[in-house]
Design an enzyme around this catalytic site. Structure first.
Site, mmCIF file in Angstrom:
data_model
loop_
_atom_site.group_PDB
_atom_site.id
_atom_site.type_symbol
_atom_site.label_atom_id
_atom_site.label_comp_id
_atom_site.label_asym_id
_atom_site.label_seq_id
_atom_site.Cartn_x
_atom_site.Cartn_y
_atom_site.Cartn_z
ATOM 1 N N SER A 1 0.845 -1.187 0.000
ATOM 2 C CA SER A 1 0.000 0.000 0.000
ATOM 3 C C SER A 1 0.878 1.233 0.000
ATOM 4 O O SER A 1 1.991 1.209 0.526
ATOM 5 C CB SER A 1 -0.885 0.005 1.245
ATOM 6 N N TYR B 1 -1.835 -0.018 10.333
ATOM 7 C CA TYR B 1 -1.958 -0.343 8.914
ATOM 8 C C TYR B 1 -0.684 0.072 8.164
ATOM 9 O O TYR B 1 -0.104 -0.727 7.421
ATOM 10 C CB TYR B 1 -3.182 0.356 8.313
#
Length: 176
Positions: free
Chosen positions: A117, A130
């Site tokens: 990501s 995250y």
């Protein structure tokens, strides 16, 4: 055509457990499953066996797992942090290890693609777990790539930015 319907993860009773993993394969059909990795290792292996039975081999793995939650670091809970790392990093490592050892190394070829990501490259406010887990996945991908290249296994990652998905809808609106 082997098919098991995808489940709404919020309705999946195993979603609340810590080692959730989804393993998908696409090739003239789909085989997918979702389960708690610790509780469902037999189910994952059964699904892998179904893929090998249908296609005769397993030479591509796409690790496309990811969860998050909105929590500024001052409010982060250990169990939430561990759950994010379990899904976004740990499960992907052990599934990669299993498939590389059992299928790709003996075949002397294979490809693994990890979905990282943009959040693993730059920080996201309210999503430290995250960002940290996807950054760790990026570094793990680099390490595995240099370990496995001699076995004919090529490992890469894709680091997309924000996309309108159910996961992103649950994350902090600051970075949306």
């Amino acid at each position: 055509h082997i098919d098991s319907p995808r489940m709404d993860l919020k309705q999946d009773p195993l979603y609340e457990d810590t080692d959730f993993a989804m393993l998908d394969t696409h090739y003239y059909g789909e085989v997918s499953t979702s389960c708690n990795l610790d509780k469902c290792v037999a189910k994952v292996k059964e699904m892998i066996d179904a893929v090998v039975e249908k296609f005769g081999k397993l030479d591509i793995l796409v690790n496309n797992a990811g969860i998050s939650h909105s929590a500024y670091s001052i409010n982060e809970k250990k169990e939430d942090w561990n759950k994010v790392f379990s899904v976004n990093l740990t499960a992907q490592f052990f599934i990669s290890q299993l498939i590389a050892n059992d299928f790709m190394i003996p075949a002397k070829k294979g490809k693994i693609v990890n979905m990282c990501s943009l959040g693993g490259i730059m920080g996201i406010p309210g999503a430290a777990a995250y960002s940290a887990s996807k950054g760790a996945l990026l570094q793990m991908t680099k390490s595995l790539a240099v370990e496995y290249w001699k076995d004919g296994i090529y490992i890469n990652c894709v680091s997309p930015g924000y996309m309108r998905t159910e996961l992103c809808e649950t994350m902090n609106p600051v970075w949306q």
